[in-house]
Design a protein around this motif. Sequence first.
Motif, short mmCIF file in Angstrom:
data_model
loop_
_atom_site.label_atom_id
_atom_site.label_comp_id
_atom_site.label_asym_id
_atom_site.label_seq_id
_atom_site.Cartn_x
_atom_site.Cartn_y
_atom_site.Cartn_z
N VAL A 290 0.75 -1.23 0.09
CA VAL A 290 0.01 0.03 -0.28
C VAL A 290 0.63 1.29 0.06
N ASP A 291 0.90 2.23 -1.09
CA ASP A 291 1.72 3.28 -1.03
C ASP A 291 0.93 4.29 -1.42
N TYR A 292 0.88 5.46 -0.86
CA TYR A 292 0.13 6.73 -0.99
C TYR A 292 0.31 7.47 -2.30
N LYS A 293 1.47 7.12 -2.89
CA LYS A 293 1.44 7.56 -4.39
C LYS A 293 1.02 6.95 -5.57
N GLU A 294 0.53 5.78 -5.28
CA GLU A 294 -0.23 4.93 -6.52
C GLU A 294 -1.69 5.42 -6.47
N SER A 295 -2.19 6.52 -6.99
CA SER A 295 -3.50 7.12 -6.90
C SER A 295 -4.55 6.01 -7.65
N LYS A 296 -4.15 5.62 -8.83
CA LYS A 296 -4.97 4.73 -9.74
C LYS A 296 -5.34 3.72 -8.68
N PHE A 297 -4.57 3.16 -7.99
CA PHE A 297 -4.76 1.94 -7.05
C PHE A 297 -5.72 2.19 -6.19
N LEU A 298 -5.38 3.64 -5.30
CA LEU A 298 -6.32 3.88 -4.08
C LEU A 298 -7.67 4.49 -4.58
N GLU A 299 -7.76 4.82 -5.95
CA GLU A 299 -9.18 5.09 -6.22
C GLU A 299 -10.30 3.94 -6.29
N ARG A 300 -9.79 2.79 -6.22
CA ARG A 300 -10.80 1.40 -6.13
C ARG A 300 -11.19 1.36 -4.79
N PHE A 301 -10.64 2.22 -3.73
CA PHE A 301 -11.20 2.18 -2.51
C PHE A 301 -12.11 3.33 -2.15
N THR A 302 -12.29 4.23 -3.17
CA THR A 302 -13.04 5.39 -2.88
C THR A 302 -14.18 5.60 -3.89
N ASN A 303 -15.31 5.87 -3.50
CA ASN A 303 -16.49 6.20 -4.51
C ASN A 303 -16.41 7.19 -5.22
N ASP A 304 -17.44 7.48 -6.15
CA ASP A 304 -17.28 8.53 -7.15
C ASP A 304 -17.29 9.90 -6.34
N THR B 239 -15.15 -3.50 0.44
CA THR B 239 -13.79 -3.68 -0.02
C THR B 239 -13.17 -5.11 -0.04
N GLY B 240 -13.72 -5.74 1.13
CA GLY B 240 -13.25 -7.08 1.21
C GLY B 240 -11.86 -7.30 2.03
N LEU B 241 -11.13 -6.31 2.38
CA LEU B 241 -10.01 -6.15 3.19
C LEU B 241 -10.12 -6.54 4.43
N THR B 242 -9.22 -7.07 5.30
CA THR B 242 -8.87 -7.31 6.45
C THR B 242 -8.83 -6.04 7.17
N ALA B 243 -9.12 -5.99 8.54
CA ALA B 243 -9.06 -4.78 9.25
C ALA B 243 -7.74 -4.23 9.33
N LYS B 244 -6.58 -4.97 9.27
CA LYS B 244 -5.52 -4.13 9.44
C LYS B 244 -5.19 -3.61 7.81
N ASN B 245 -5.61 -4.24 6.80
CA ASN B 245 -5.20 -3.54 5.47
C ASN B 245 -6.07 -2.43 5.47
N GLN B 246 -7.36 -2.63 5.62
CA GLN B 246 -8.28 -1.56 5.68
C GLN B 246 -7.87 -0.03 6.21
N ARG B 247 -7.14 -0.38 7.40
CA ARG B 247 -6.52 0.95 8.30
C ARG B 247 -5.34 1.27 7.34
N ARG B 248 -4.64 0.50 6.81
CA ARG B 248 -3.50 0.96 5.99
C ARG B 248 -3.93 1.64 4.72
N VAL B 249 -5.10 1.23 3.97
CA VAL B 249 -5.65 1.84 3.08
C VAL B 249 -6.32 3.26 3.34
N VAL B 250 -6.77 3.49 4.33
CA VAL B 250 -7.42 4.54 4.80
C VAL B 250 -6.39 5.66 5.03
N GLU B 251 -5.41 5.16 5.55
CA GLU B 251 -4.33 6.07 5.93
C GLU B 251 -3.47 6.54 4.65
N ALA B 252 -3.27 5.44 3.73
CA ALA B 252 -2.69 5.87 2.50
C ALA B 252 -3.58 6.87 1.69
#
Length: 87
Positions: free
Chosen positions: A32-46, A56-69
Amino acid sequence: MRPFGKRPPRRPRNTVSKRRPDPFHGKDAIYVDYKESKFLERFTNDQGKILPRRLTGLTAKNQRRVVEAVKRARYMAFLPFVGEGLK
């Protein structure tokens, strides 16, 4: 008033879509990297809101990482705070 012992017929439950596989799990794990905007757009709505874990189907740990990113990417202007239609 309803007579005792009589229940109204049950409504069928809405079918929940199948959970997505966790992209951070398994041998093809993604960092999970905050610089990959295309990848992070998968986890946001319009609207630009972060999708909840149950969608999203993520685990709690990975969801926290995505939210932070996503929050870091917004702060660094890689992602918008609001969607295109709301500006």
